[in-house]
Design a protein around this motif. Structure first.
Motif, PDB file in Angstrom:
ATOM      1  N   VAL A 140       1.278  -1.192  -0.048  1.00 21.17           N
ATOM      2  CA  VAL A 140      -0.553  -0.124   0.148  1.00 21.17           C
ATOM      3  C   VAL A 140       0.669   1.441  -0.076  1.00 21.17           C
ATOM      4  O   VAL A 140       0.559   2.014  -0.989  1.00 21.17           O
ATOM      5  CB  VAL A 140      -0.767  -0.140   1.304  1.00 21.17           C
ATOM      6  CG1 VAL A 140      -1.834   0.905   1.475  1.00 21.17           C
ATOM      7  CG2 VAL A 140      -1.930  -1.094   1.418  1.00 21.17           C
ATOM      8  N   PHE A 141       2.003   0.948   1.037  1.00 19.52           N
ATOM      9  CA  PHE A 141       2.644   2.466   0.852  1.00 19.52           C
ATOM     10  C   PHE A 141       3.452   2.829  -0.794  1.00 19.52           C
ATOM     11  O   PHE A 141       4.205   3.681  -1.192  1.00 19.52           O
ATOM     12  CB  PHE A 141       3.966   2.000   1.843  1.00 19.52           C
ATOM     13  CG  PHE A 141       4.985   3.118   2.083  1.00 19.52           C
ATOM     14  CD1 PHE A 141       4.106   4.588   2.615  1.00 19.52           C
ATOM     15  CD2 PHE A 141       6.429   3.086   1.148  1.00 19.52           C
ATOM     16  CE1 PHE A 141       5.661   5.702   2.644  1.00 19.52           C
ATOM     17  CE2 PHE A 141       7.170   3.867   1.324  1.00 19.52           C
ATOM     18  CZ  PHE A 141       6.664   5.220   1.862  1.00 19.52           C
ATOM     19  N   VAL A 142       3.429   1.117  -0.761  1.00 19.34           N
ATOM     20  CA  VAL A 142       4.708   1.873  -2.494  1.00 19.34           C
ATOM     21  C   VAL A 142       3.596   2.165  -3.596  1.00 19.34           C
ATOM     22  O   VAL A 142       3.989   2.900  -4.431  1.00 19.34           O
ATOM     23  CB  VAL A 142       5.540   0.297  -2.833  1.00 19.34           C
ATOM     24  CG1 VAL A 142       5.353   0.106  -4.700  1.00 19.34           C
ATOM     25  CG2 VAL A 142       6.491  -0.088  -2.294  1.00 19.34           C
ATOM     26  N   ILE A 143       2.919   1.985  -3.631  1.00 21.63           N
ATOM     27  CA  ILE A 143       1.369   2.405  -4.351  1.00 21.63           C
ATOM     28  C   ILE A 143       1.330   3.621  -3.978  1.00 21.63           C
ATOM     29  O   ILE A 143       0.714   4.736  -4.901  1.00 21.63           O
ATOM     30  CB  ILE A 143       0.623   1.163  -3.973  1.00 21.63           C
ATOM     31  CG1 ILE A 143       0.622  -0.623  -5.337  1.00 21.63           C
ATOM     32  CG2 ILE A 143      -1.087   1.610  -5.602  1.00 21.63           C
ATOM     33  CD1 ILE A 143      -0.751  -1.464  -4.521  1.00 21.63           C
ATOM     34  N   ALA A 144       0.966   4.293  -3.211  1.00 19.82           N
ATOM     35  CA  ALA A 144       0.091   5.399  -2.548  1.00 19.82           C
ATOM     36  C   ALA A 144       1.115   6.556  -2.971  1.00 19.82           C
ATOM     37  O   ALA A 144       0.705   7.636  -3.506  1.00 19.82           O
ATOM     38  CB  ALA A 144      -0.076   5.077  -1.485  1.00 19.82           C
ATOM     39  N   ASP A 145       2.055   6.055  -2.936  1.00 23.03           N
ATOM     40  CA  ASP A 145       3.606   7.311  -2.977  1.00 23.03           C
ATOM     41  C   ASP A 145       4.148   7.062  -3.715  1.00 23.03           C
ATOM     42  O   ASP A 145       5.937   7.274  -3.449  1.00 23.03           O
ATOM     43  CB  ASP A 145       3.296   8.695  -1.442  1.00 23.03           C
ATOM     44  CG  ASP A 145       3.592   9.431  -2.601  1.00 23.03           C
ATOM     45  OD1 ASP A 145       4.355  10.461  -3.164  1.00 23.03           O
ATOM     46  OD2 ASP A 145       3.941  10.537  -0.988  1.00 23.03           O
ATOM     47  N   PRO A 146       4.122   6.840  -4.910  1.00 24.15           N
ATOM     48  CA  PRO A 146       6.331   5.580  -5.587  1.00 24.15           C
ATOM     49  C   PRO A 146       6.500   6.831  -6.014  1.00 24.15           C
ATOM     50  O   PRO A 146       7.988   7.210  -5.776  1.00 24.15           O
ATOM     51  CB  PRO A 146       5.186   4.959  -7.256  1.00 24.15           C
ATOM     52  CG  PRO A 146       3.908   6.449  -6.791  1.00 24.15           C
ATOM     53  CD  PRO A 146       3.381   6.381  -5.927  1.00 24.15           C
ATOM     54  N   VAL A 147       6.085   8.134  -6.735  1.00 32.46           N
ATOM     55  CA  VAL A 147       6.873   9.846  -6.642  1.00 32.46           C
ATOM     56  C   VAL A 147       8.345  10.550  -6.079  1.00 32.46           C
ATOM     57  O   VAL A 147       8.939  10.564  -6.415  1.00 32.46           O
ATOM     58  CB  VAL A 147       6.327  10.432  -7.719  1.00 32.46           C
ATOM     59  CG1 VAL A 147       6.861  11.779  -8.462  1.00 32.46           C
ATOM     60  CG2 VAL A 147       5.899   9.720  -8.501  1.00 32.46           C
ATOM     61  N   GLU A 148       7.092  10.577  -5.156  1.00 32.81           N
ATOM     62  CA  GLU A 148       7.209  11.652  -3.908  1.00 32.81           C
ATOM     63  C   GLU A 148       8.664  11.465  -3.181  1.00 32.81           C
ATOM     64  O   GLU A 148       9.969  11.857  -2.868  1.00 32.81           O
ATOM     65  CB  GLU A 148       6.779  12.417  -3.336  1.00 32.81           C
ATOM     66  CG  GLU A 148       6.666  13.570  -2.183  1.00 32.81           C
ATOM     67  CD  GLU A 148       5.588  14.418  -1.784  1.00 32.81           C
ATOM     68  OE1 GLU A 148       5.921  14.223  -0.261  1.00 32.81           O
ATOM     69  OE2 GLU A 148       4.968  14.395  -2.538  1.00 32.81           O
ATOM     70  N   SER A 149       8.461  10.338  -3.346  1.00 37.62           N
ATOM     71  CA  SER A 149       9.722   9.583  -2.081  1.00 37.62           C
ATOM     72  C   SER A 149      10.394   7.980  -2.381  1.00 37.62           C
ATOM     73  O   SER A 149      10.010   7.399  -2.182  1.00 37.62           O
ATOM     74  CB  SER A 149       8.805   8.715  -0.542  1.00 37.62           C
ATOM     75  OG  SER A 149       8.239   8.178  -1.050  1.00 37.62           O
ATOM     76  N   SER A 150      11.136   8.117  -3.685  1.00 35.36           N
ATOM     77  CA  SER A 150      10.981   6.417  -4.195  1.00 35.36           C
ATOM     78  C   SER A 150      12.190   5.873  -4.248  1.00 35.36           C
ATOM     79  O   SER A 150      12.752   5.129  -3.066  1.00 35.36           O
ATOM     80  CB  SER A 150      11.787   7.187  -5.478  1.00 35.36           C
ATOM     81  OG  SER A 150      12.473   8.239  -5.883  1.00 35.36           O
ATOM     82  N   GLU A 151      13.447   6.788  -2.333  1.00 34.36           N
ATOM     83  CA  GLU A 151      14.218   6.813  -1.791  1.00 34.36           C
ATOM     84  C   GLU A 151      13.669   5.837  -1.043  1.00 34.36           C
ATOM     85  O   GLU A 151      14.284   5.001  -0.002  1.00 34.36           O
ATOM     86  CB  GLU A 151      15.183   7.739  -1.701  1.00 34.36           C
ATOM     87  CG  GLU A 151      16.982   7.508  -0.696  1.00 34.36           C
ATOM     88  CD  GLU A 151      17.391   6.769  -1.599  1.00 34.36           C
ATOM     89  OE1 GLU A 151      18.194   6.151  -1.245  1.00 34.36           O
ATOM     90  OE2 GLU A 151      17.584   6.418  -2.921  1.00 34.36           O
ATOM     91  N   ILE A 152      12.788   6.101  -0.236  1.00 32.14           N
ATOM     92  CA  ILE A 152      12.025   5.836   0.836  1.00 32.14           C
ATOM     93  C   ILE A 152      11.457   4.441   0.644  1.00 32.14           C
ATOM     94  O   ILE A 152      12.098   3.683   0.782  1.00 32.14           O
ATOM     95  CB  ILE A 152      11.784   6.750   1.665  1.00 32.14           C
ATOM     96  CG1 ILE A 152      11.973   7.847   2.533  1.00 32.14           C
ATOM     97  CG2 ILE A 152      10.657   6.371   2.926  1.00 32.14           C
ATOM     98  CD1 ILE A 152      10.876   9.228   2.720  1.00 32.14           C
ATOM     99  N   ILE A 153      10.645   4.891  -0.493  1.00 27.53           N
ATOM    100  CA  ILE A 153       9.958   3.220  -1.305  1.00 27.53           C
ATOM    101  C   ILE A 153      11.264   2.511  -1.358  1.00 27.53           C
ATOM    102  O   ILE A 153      11.444   1.794  -0.923  1.00 27.53           O
ATOM    103  CB  ILE A 153       9.452   3.898  -1.677  1.00 27.53           C
ATOM    104  CG1 ILE A 153       8.263   4.500  -1.735  1.00 27.53           C
ATOM    105  CG2 ILE A 153       9.084   2.797  -3.250  1.00 27.53           C
ATOM    106  CD1 ILE A 153       7.636   5.355  -2.787  1.00 27.53           C
TER     107      ILE A 153
END
Length: 194
Positions: A140-153
């Motif tokens: 869910v985390f990966v799908i929800a916000d893939p662009v803004e936090s790609s390093e965190i993802i």
């Protein structure tokens, strides 16, 4: 018995693969362009081998195996990886979303496994619950916000894969052998037949 063993080996291989993929995402991300070029060169080489096999093998066998089309496809894919590795790196955010969707599918299947374990009173269901929650939460985390936090993802994805794989191995080790059930007259019945 053999079916159970092959199922456990498959689960173990999947868990080890998850751990290795997690370590890979953590350790070599800075060299990903080089790896894509190496991967592309390998694809090209395998493609060339397939095209050669097409012409040196028996025509009917070669046609059955699709050596020519597979070889040409691999050559083109390899050349694309070598020439446009920067484009592939730019697609990583999209790839994370795809990985997220795949993780969600795996999480849903783990949910069923966890429920099945709980229904048969297997003690490992709690470990499966942890693995299921981690998998679905990471997806869910990966799908929800893939662009803004790609390093965190990337880091969360890698760590969750490592933890998930370790939890799967732990669950595999804790999973009890199915004991034969006994009927009213005391005869043993194989639980897998029910």
């Amino acid at each position: 018995m053999l079916k159970k063993l092959s199922s456990r080996v498959g689960t173990l291989m999947l868990a080890v693969g998850e751990i290795l993929l997690g370590v890979l995402f953590l350790s070599i991300y800075d060299y990903i362009g080089t790896l894509i070029v190496i991967f592309g060169a390998a694809l090209t080489l395998i493609g060339v081998v397939n095209v050669i096999l097409y012409f040196i093998r028996n025509p009917l066998k070669a046609a059955e195996k699709h050596y020519l089309s597979l070889g040409l496809f691999l050559i083109l894919a390899g050349i694309f990886c070598v020439m446009r590795y920067d484009f592939i790196i730019g697609m990583f955010t999209d790839l994370f979303v795809i990985f997220g969707v795949l993780m969600l599918v795996v999480g849903i299947s783990k949910l069923e496994l966890m429920i099945n374990r709980a229904r048969i009173h297997d003690k490992s269901w709690r470990v499966h619950l942890i693995s299921t929650i981690l998998t679905i939460a990471a997806a869910v985390f990966v799908i929800a916000d893939p662009v803004e936090s790609s390093e965190i993802i990337r880091i969360v994805f890698a760590v969750s894969l490592i933890i998930e794989g370790a939890a799967d191995i732990l669950a595999l080790l804790l999973a009890g052998e199915e004991k034969p059930k006994q009927t009213e007259n005391g005869a043993a019945v194989d639980a897998s037949e029910n």
